[in-house]
Design a protein around this motif. Sequence first.
Motif, PDB file in Angstrom:
ATOM      1  N   SER A   1      20.514   2.850  -9.892  1.00  0.00           N
ATOM      2  CA  SER A   1      22.149   2.334  -9.189  1.00  0.00           C
ATOM      3  C   SER A   1      22.008   3.660  -8.788  1.00  0.00           C
ATOM      4  CB  SER A   1      23.130   2.197 -10.311  1.00  0.00           C
ATOM      5  OG  SER A   1      22.578   1.591 -11.540  1.00  0.00           O
ATOM      6  N   ALA A   2      21.999   4.996  -7.899  1.00  0.00           N
ATOM      7  CA  ALA A   2      22.365   5.000  -6.998  1.00  0.00           C
ATOM      8  C   ALA A   2      21.667   4.921  -5.512  1.00  0.00           C
ATOM      9  CB  ALA A   2      21.960   6.687  -7.284  1.00  0.00           C
ATOM     10  N   LEU A   3      20.304   4.489  -5.782  1.00  0.00           N
ATOM     11  CA  LEU A   3      19.711   3.871  -5.120  1.00  0.00           C
ATOM     12  C   LEU A   3      19.541   2.624  -4.180  1.00  0.00           C
ATOM     13  CD1 LEU A   3      16.604   5.966  -6.237  1.00  0.00           C
ATOM     14  CD2 LEU A   3      18.173   6.547  -4.166  1.00  0.00           C
ATOM     15  N   GLY A   4      20.371   1.677  -5.164  1.00  0.00           N
ATOM     16  CA  GLY A   4      20.598   0.296  -4.987  1.00  0.00           C
ATOM     17  C   GLY A   4      19.486  -0.473  -5.020  1.00  0.00           C
ATOM     18  N   ARG A   5      18.545   0.010  -5.930  1.00  0.00           N
ATOM     19  CA  ARG A   5      17.704  -0.879  -6.715  1.00  0.00           C
ATOM     20  C   ARG A   5      17.859  -0.981  -8.206  1.00  0.00           C
ATOM     21  NH1 ARG A   5      12.783   0.254  -3.895  1.00  0.00           N
ATOM     22  NH2 ARG A   5      13.204   1.976  -2.174  1.00  0.00           N
ATOM     23  N   ILE A   6      16.900  -1.922  -9.049  1.00  0.00           N
ATOM     24  CA  ILE A   6      16.867  -2.390 -10.306  1.00  0.00           C
ATOM     25  C   ILE A   6      15.951  -1.286 -11.074  1.00  0.00           C
ATOM     26  CG2 ILE A   6      15.864  -4.337  -9.972  1.00  0.00           C
ATOM     27  CD1 ILE A   6      17.064  -5.737 -12.097  1.00  0.00           C
ATOM     28  N   ALA A   7      16.170  -1.279 -12.172  1.00  0.00           N
ATOM     29  CA  ALA A   7      14.937  -0.051 -13.065  1.00  0.00           C
ATOM     30  C   ALA A   7      14.084  -1.144 -13.440  1.00  0.00           C
ATOM     31  CB  ALA A   7      15.266   0.548 -13.679  1.00  0.00           C
TER      32      ALA A   7
ATOM     33  N   GLU B   1       4.336  -9.981  -3.352  1.00  0.00           N
ATOM     34  CA  GLU B   1       5.317 -10.373  -1.805  1.00  0.00           C
ATOM     35  C   GLU B   1       4.944 -10.315  -0.611  1.00  0.00           C
ATOM     36  OE1 GLU B   1      10.134 -11.826  -3.535  1.00  0.00           O
ATOM     37  OE2 GLU B   1       9.751  -9.668  -2.638  1.00  0.00           O
ATOM     38  N   PRO B   2       4.632 -11.806  -0.124  1.00  0.00           N
ATOM     39  CA  PRO B   2       4.118 -10.677   1.553  1.00  0.00           C
ATOM     40  C   PRO B   2       4.822  -9.246   2.792  1.00  0.00           C
ATOM     41  CG  PRO B   2       4.350 -12.895   1.776  1.00  0.00           C
ATOM     42  CD  PRO B   2       4.940 -12.834   0.571  1.00  0.00           C
ATOM     43  N   GLY B   3       3.644  -8.741   2.928  1.00  0.00           N
ATOM     44  CA  GLY B   3       4.169  -7.300   3.568  1.00  0.00           C
ATOM     45  C   GLY B   3       4.904  -6.346   2.426  1.00  0.00           C
ATOM     46  N   ALA B   4       5.429  -6.536   0.994  1.00  0.00           N
ATOM     47  CA  ALA B   4       5.761  -5.651   0.426  1.00  0.00           C
ATOM     48  C   ALA B   4       4.902  -4.366   0.536  1.00  0.00           C
ATOM     49  CB  ALA B   4       5.903  -5.803  -1.055  1.00  0.00           C
ATOM     50  N   ARG B   5       5.591  -3.042   0.223  1.00  0.00           N
ATOM     51  CA  ARG B   5       5.189  -1.983   0.504  1.00  0.00           C
ATOM     52  C   ARG B   5       5.381  -1.341  -0.812  1.00  0.00           C
ATOM     53  NH1 ARG B   5       7.922   0.355   5.781  1.00  0.00           N
ATOM     54  NH2 ARG B   5       9.808  -0.656   5.361  1.00  0.00           N
ATOM     55  N   ARG B   6       5.102  -0.293  -1.324  1.00  0.00           N
ATOM     56  CA  ARG B   6       4.607   0.655  -2.376  1.00  0.00           C
ATOM     57  C   ARG B   6       5.744   1.898  -1.462  1.00  0.00           C
ATOM     58  NH1 ARG B   6       0.778   0.693  -7.403  1.00  0.00           N
ATOM     59  NH2 ARG B   6       1.301   3.365  -7.690  1.00  0.00           N
ATOM     60  N   ALA B   7       5.431   2.918  -2.460  1.00  0.00           N
ATOM     61  CA  ALA B   7       5.795   4.071  -2.492  1.00  0.00           C
ATOM     62  C   ALA B   7       5.724   5.197  -3.619  1.00  0.00           C
ATOM     63  CB  ALA B   7       7.173   5.209  -1.413  1.00  0.00           C
ATOM     64  N   ASP B   8       4.727   5.776  -3.780  1.00  0.00           N
ATOM     65  CA  ASP B   8       5.446   7.291  -4.678  1.00  0.00           C
ATOM     66  C   ASP B   8       5.357   8.122  -4.611  1.00  0.00           C
ATOM     67  OD1 ASP B   8       2.879   4.628  -4.988  1.00  0.00           O
ATOM     68  OD2 ASP B   8       2.766   5.351  -7.066  1.00  0.00           O
ATOM     69  N   VAL B   9       5.923   8.939  -5.472  1.00  0.00           N
ATOM     70  CA  VAL B   9       6.474  10.333  -5.218  1.00  0.00           C
ATOM     71  C   VAL B   9       6.850  11.180  -6.711  1.00  0.00           C
ATOM     72  CG1 VAL B   9       8.936   9.672  -4.972  1.00  0.00           C
ATOM     73  CG2 VAL B   9       8.376  11.783  -4.069  1.00  0.00           C
TER      74      VAL B   9
ATOM     75  N   GLY C   1      13.784   7.425   5.004  1.00  0.00           N
ATOM     76  CA  GLY C   1      12.712   7.273   5.094  1.00  0.00           C
ATOM     77  C   GLY C   1      11.584   6.202   4.784  1.00  0.00           C
ATOM     78  N   GLU C   2      10.256   6.653   4.107  1.00  0.00           N
ATOM     79  CA  GLU C   2       9.725   5.135   4.075  1.00  0.00           C
ATOM     80  C   GLU C   2       9.927   4.824   2.788  1.00  0.00           C
ATOM     81  OE1 GLU C   2       5.617   6.231   4.399  1.00  0.00           O
ATOM     82  OE2 GLU C   2       5.272   6.557   6.709  1.00  0.00           O
ATOM     83  N   ARG C   3      10.917   6.089   1.796  1.00  0.00           N
ATOM     84  CA  ARG C   3      11.164   6.030   0.618  1.00  0.00           C
ATOM     85  C   ARG C   3      12.253   4.838   0.255  1.00  0.00           C
ATOM     86  NH1 ARG C   3      11.188  12.013  -0.357  1.00  0.00           N
ATOM     87  NH2 ARG C   3       9.124  12.708  -0.831  1.00  0.00           N
ATOM     88  N   SER C   4      13.456   4.965   1.534  1.00  0.00           N
ATOM     89  CA  SER C   4      14.085   4.021   1.103  1.00  0.00           C
ATOM     90  C   SER C   4      13.279   2.665   1.784  1.00  0.00           C
ATOM     91  CB  SER C   4      14.953   4.393   2.852  1.00  0.00           C
ATOM     92  OG  SER C   4      16.272   3.437   2.788  1.00  0.00           O
ATOM     93  N   ALA C   5      12.378   2.145   2.492  1.00  0.00           N
ATOM     94  CA  ALA C   5      12.462   1.267   3.278  1.00  0.00           C
ATOM     95  C   ALA C   5      11.396   0.271   1.685  1.00  0.00           C
ATOM     96  CB  ALA C   5      11.105   1.493   3.958  1.00  0.00           C
ATOM     97  N   ALA C   6      10.857   1.629   1.048  1.00  0.00           N
ATOM     98  CA  ALA C   6       9.828   0.567   0.051  1.00  0.00           C
ATOM     99  C   ALA C   6      10.782  -0.675  -0.687  1.00  0.00           C
ATOM    100  CB  ALA C   6       8.533   2.123  -0.520  1.00  0.00           C
ATOM    101  N   ASP C   7       9.401  -1.481  -1.054  1.00  0.00           N
ATOM    102  CA  ASP C   7       9.956  -3.031  -1.937  1.00  0.00           C
ATOM    103  C   ASP C   7      10.154  -2.200  -3.368  1.00  0.00           C
ATOM    104  OD1 ASP C   7      10.314  -5.146  -0.234  1.00  0.00           O
ATOM    105  OD2 ASP C   7       8.848  -3.919   0.502  1.00  0.00           O
ATOM    106  N   VAL C   8       8.474  -1.341  -3.441  1.00  0.00           N
ATOM    107  CA  VAL C   8       8.883  -0.556  -5.044  1.00  0.00           C
ATOM    108  C   VAL C   8       9.299   1.389  -4.883  1.00  0.00           C
ATOM    109  CG1 VAL C   8       7.178  -0.266  -7.106  1.00  0.00           C
ATOM    110  CG2 VAL C   8       7.559  -2.539  -5.821  1.00  0.00           C
TER     111      VAL C   8
END
Length: 854
Positions: free
Chosen positions: A609-615, A713-721, A746-753
């Motif tokens: 919720s803080a990041l505007g995502r769904i868990a 999805e086409p062009g989807a990106r994943r970021a691991d941290v 940064g890249e984390r914000s742009a990642a779809d996952v």
Amino acid sequence: MAPTGTGPRAAQLPSASSVPCLVAMPLALVLLLIAQSISSPADVRRVMPALPSFQRAPAERPLAPARAAGDGGDGSDDARTTRGPVRGSGELPPAPAASDGTVPTALGGQPAPRGARSERPRFGPGARGTECDGPLCSVGKLAPLKAEDLESPGELERAVRGRSYAGELVITYANEGGSAWVANLALSLRDVGIEHFLLIMMTKGGCDGLYASPSRLSCGWSSWDLDGCKSERDKTGATERMWFIRHYYLARIIELGGVNVMALDGDMTMNAVPYPMLHDPATLGPHNFILSLDNGASALMINNGFMYLRGCRAGGQVWRILTEILQRERDVCKNPHVYAPGGAYWRDTDAQGITAGSHRYVFVSAKDQKIYQDVLMSAFCGRHVIIRNEPTHVKILRWKDYVLHFTGGLTNDAMEACARFDAHFNGGPAGDQASGWSHWTHALRLPRRPAGGGIVGVDLRGLPADPANAAAAEGDGGGVETAAAPNSTFISSWHGTMEGEVAGWDGHWATSPPVVSHFVGGMDKVDAMQSLGWWRYETEVALASLPRRPDGSAVAVGAVGAQMQRHFRAGLPRVLALAGPGASAPWASYKVSVRAQAARRVWASTIASALGRIAVEPVTDCTSAWIVRLNNTGFGRSRRRSRYPREGLYAQYDERTGVGAFIGNCSRGFSPAPPHPAGVCCFPLFCRTIRARHGVDSLPGAHHKLLEAKLAEPGARRADVRWSTLQLPSSGIVAADAVVSALGGGERSAADVLVLNVDARFGWPRVGGLAPAARASLCADFGARCASFVPGAAGGTEPVPVWPADWAAALTAEPPGELEAESAVALFLKETKIDDMFAWRRRHWRELPKGEVV
């Protein structure tokens, strides 16, 4: 089918108060990388180019009779594939061009540029239908259609012409509450390349919503109500109207001619193109009525969730079977006095001491299927049989005499004999059981009703004794039509088919899915579909676009709760997932696992919720001791003369605890650490009573498989941290703005996952100071439970979430240091016969004769 608001009967999800929480987890076969003897989708795709050409039908009315594959045609498969539907099986006669150079579509929708194809679906696996390379690949070649009331003059023909392709059509049906089921089925059809489907909804609103969704699902609606018997005002009547509507429209489509039609229950998925097997001239191709079996090759064991009608004649045997089903239900519905105490139906058998009871009307689950089985029995045996459907409550005192009375004189053995299909084998001598069955067949010879009609149980009972009537059934004035049933490589139910428990709940679907999967018999169907990767989350996008009820509640719910649908209004949402040693629930007792899983989900939802995502929910360790091993009770040994032995590892819910798990393949980086098998993830299932008992009802979050859908999805990106690299506290309290600063740029914000890795000693710090918007979003996800989990005023510093003390204790529970001796995986490792499971099963995929013991 199910009561109003719950979709197809086979898709009904029983409540905890009425049905045990039956949960199955296919485990062993996921772990086996062995050669498969069952056809896979890839196998089907390989044979698609060899599919024979299909006959083109003329456009005039009525449509020309459809012809089976191999019956002829011009052989120009390439032309049909590249130019779209053939005349008469996918389009109406050409319309005059408008002044702007466009021509109206054949469907009455928006004009399309001259010669242009319809646009591919924006959402869902349907966009991947280009992988289909056969002559019946229709994705991208048919314009969407929204029909009006199919009972209006000409509307059914318009819909059939507009949605059929190369002489083929697929239909399914649902009320508004079943929108999720039929949407997912439609998307699975698109996934394999089939766009020639039509959804038949019970209300105009049900069709309007699905058609207006981003998936643009083609549909019509119907006001048909079986001569007033099945009013929507009555819950039971509305349910039965949905049950019988398929038989009604199948009969009407036969009358139109020129189209082969497949009817599917909503709780099915299509895993491969079905036509190569349906049109195989050596097996199913020559037959008119392709049926689905439950647990035996008999008309008494037919499941009506799947039907494929090919080249059937109006007035022919298949058409008469469908209309007889409707007539029998109409007899019961319109003549209740016949079945009441003292009525003609039970009068003789009660007087003879064969039956007894109050004979009160009761709502019978799967009533349509029982009538369907009776009518198929009648067509197989050449006499009117009424044995499966008991219109009212009855106590049978003498079964043998009961059979004699309601079959017109057949003994029990004679009834079973004439109801049995003829077996056909995959090569080798007929007695070689190891070769397995390829299919079953039977000629259809349904006797005619007596002149003037009649009420079931009065005029029809004993009718077959008339030689003239039996003879009339043989030829039927135009040739015999035949029925056939495929084996489980083509279609299988969750609980098993004729060859035994070759099904989803014992693991075979995980590695060898049939062409058509039917989840009948599964209690947690959506969870099973998700774990297997067969739930299309674009269904949630469609549901989120449906109009809400006047009170604001959702019309239909699929894989996510009603309050979570809002995340899908603009497509698949961005995702937050947990990974690493700390993400999976401990291996301790089921109580600890339930509570730890709940706490993890709430924690992840707060961060999301803080990041505007769904868990998405974390995975569960498959080596947990509470994931029990299946024994030989229940579906197997309880069957009379049908004991299907099973060996190997299977897991299901534990009746003592009401918890269990499904298993599926993991995305990279999500499988727990050794000794857990690599590439395998478990997804916990908790019965409603267990969820309520441990306070985990209505928690926010989505299934783990959503992240795979998003990454597809086409062009989807994943970021691991890794959390350990973020310089944030690993226990106590962490400020929400610090989390956003560390993970939201940064890249984390742009990642779809976004994948957040936590270690085994992670302390799950509570998040404090959520921004007002994030707090409001979290509360919207929690719904009515917001006050208990998200206390304090907006923008306050009080930590959120708040969870019970037993949840906190579960998070810190110590897992065992080695594999549990009684865990499912440990038992699997001890199995020695598992390596030869498929060969062993092929020797026993059959119904056992009397006296035989395995």
